[in-house]
Design a protein around this motif. Structure first.
Motif, PDB file in Angstrom:
ATOM      1  N   SER A 150     -45.962 -19.349  -9.024  1.00  0.00           N
ATOM      2  CA  SER A 150     -46.161 -18.891 -10.394  1.00  0.00           C
ATOM      3  C   SER A 150     -47.635 -18.569 -10.660  1.00  0.00           C
ATOM      4  N   ALA A 153     -48.307 -15.334  -9.024  1.00  0.00           N
ATOM      5  CA  ALA A 153     -47.653 -14.274  -9.795  1.00  0.00           C
ATOM      6  C   ALA A 153     -48.483 -13.930 -11.028  1.00  0.00           C
ATOM      7  N   TYR A 309     -42.730 -12.318  -6.507  1.00  0.00           N
ATOM      8  CA  TYR A 309     -41.476 -12.964  -6.887  1.00  0.00           C
ATOM      9  C   TYR A 309     -40.408 -12.852  -5.805  1.00  0.00           C
TER      10      TYR A 309
END
Length: 414
Positions: A150, A153, A309
């Protein structure tokens, strides 16, 4: 909860979704200022047309980032991670705000003086990046892989969001007087806001999430001293039985993960030898006109985000060390592909190539960063995360330097 002794399952603790979201925001804030600089490159090209701003500013940024990161990585076991990350985000906030002040003070005029000022601020970005990226990656290396994914990302999302906003502001302000400058000021104001938000989230919210406290307590029980201040901020004070446990030295760790370190170096030496300098200066004139480099930058950023992702799809994630190396080395075929496409191809093929560069960059980065820390103790994982960021930044610095080779033989290159 004073320590995590295995009696509590991490999945049963609260705050997992919130932690993943905060990691995304912290990643977003780690690069939004720098990505704003790259995305508003057309403004700096209008101010400093003879100074190759996309290449020069990147070349200024990287030595400060790499040098500071190497120093911090060498001393990582003695550094207060909480203080390190907060200093980094505050420095990002102040530096971004100073770009606005500098532009207002010079009335948006070019020249050597303002360019030197921009370069000095960009150097501060590099120092801030080393504090934040190394500190956060080290911290997240002993937590769930989803937190690391995350965070990375969020790094990519900062590029995608700034690219989208740049296209919107260009369309909105293009026909207005000083439209390019107005769009740039809006960018920098948004970046400053997000950097300040990261200061607040990291300092006051993230340490108090139950699952974050669990992993930091676990790292402390394994001998980590870097988490002490963050645990204290969450109301957890070191227990008396916490001691120095034997761990691998940085040299021993580096020997064991040398292939992962080389993976990251090679990923970024290729990417930065093309992005962003080549895309701004070596792709020629096409139907999109002044929109062309912005579309290319946006294509890279969007697909880089998508690529970060795709490892969540289990069948697509590469965990084999040999498989990762083969995939990374095969990317170097993109160098002749870009050369011949820029020379003979149309804009559609270039957009396709840039998109592939982005998705492979994002996918392979997350694969390496989430696989490498497995099997180590908390203090070792923190050190490992810092070492990997050193090689990542080393790859970026080398790529930025090699990017200048595209100018060989080009008229009026210097």
């Amino acid at each position: 909860m004073t320590t995590a002794n295995g009696e509590v399952e991490p999945g049963r603790l609260g705050g997992q979704f919130n932690a993943i979201f905060v990691c995304w925001i912290l990643g977003f804030g780690s690069l939004i200022s720098w990505n704003s600089m790259l995305t508003i490159g057309d403004y700096y090209y209008s101010l400093f047309p003879n100074y190759h701003p996309s290449r020069v500013l990147t070349l200024v940024y990287q030595p400060f980032a790499l040098g500071t990161m190497a120093l911090l990585a060498y001393n990582e076991s003695k550094i207060n991670t909480r203080r390190r990350n907060i200093i980094g985000y505050i420095l990002f906030t102040l530096s971004t705000f100073l770009l606005i002040v500098l532009d207002l003070a010079t009335s948006g005029k070019g020249g050597v003086g303002p360019f030197v000022g921009v370069c000095a601020i960009v150097a501060a970005f590099g120092v801030a990046d080393a504090h934040v990226q190394g500190g956060m990656v080290g911290d997240l290396s002993f937590m769930q892989p989803e937190f690391m994914q995350s965070f990375f990302a969020g790094l990519a999302a900062s590029g995608a969001v700034t690219s989208a906003l740049r296209l919107i502001t260009k369309a909105a302000f293009e026909k207005h007087k000083n439209g390019l400058r107005n769009g740039t000021m809006l960018f920098l104001a948004i970046s400053t806001f997000f950097e300040f938000l990261c200061v607040l989230l990291y300092a006051f919210y993230f340490p108090k999430l139950p699952i974050v406290k669990y992993y930091r307590s676990k790292a402390a029980s394994e001998g980590s001293k870097t988490v002490t201040a963050d645990l204290a901020a969450a109301g957890i004070h070191g227990s008396e039985n916490q001691g120095e446990l034997q761990r691998l030295s940085n040299k021993e760790l580096l020997f064991q993960i040398k292939d992962y370190a080389l993976d990251l170096y090679l990923i970024y030496v290729l990417t930065l030898s093309i992005f962003p300098g080549f895309l701004y200066e070596n792709t020629g004139e096409h139907q999109l006109g002044s929109w062309y480099p912005l579309v290319l930058i946006a294509s890279y950023n969007v697909w880089d985000l998508v690529g970060r992702y795709t490892p969540l799809i289990k069948c697509l994630k590469i965990e084999s060390r040999k498989g990762l190396m083969i995939a990374i080395l095969s990317r170097f075929l993109l160098i002749p592909a870009f050369y011949f496409t820029a020379k003979y191809g149309d804009q559609g093929w270039m957009i396709l190539l840039v998109s592939f560069l982005g998705i492979t960059n994002g996918h392979l980065t997350v694969c390496v960063m989430t696989v490498a820390p497995k099997g180590y103790k908390g203090p070792e994982q923190n050190a490992l995360g810092n070492l990997l960021v050193v090689f990542l930044l080393g790859g970026i610095f080398s790529g930025v330097a090699l990017d200048w080779l595209w100018l060989i033989g080009k008229k009026n290159a210097f």
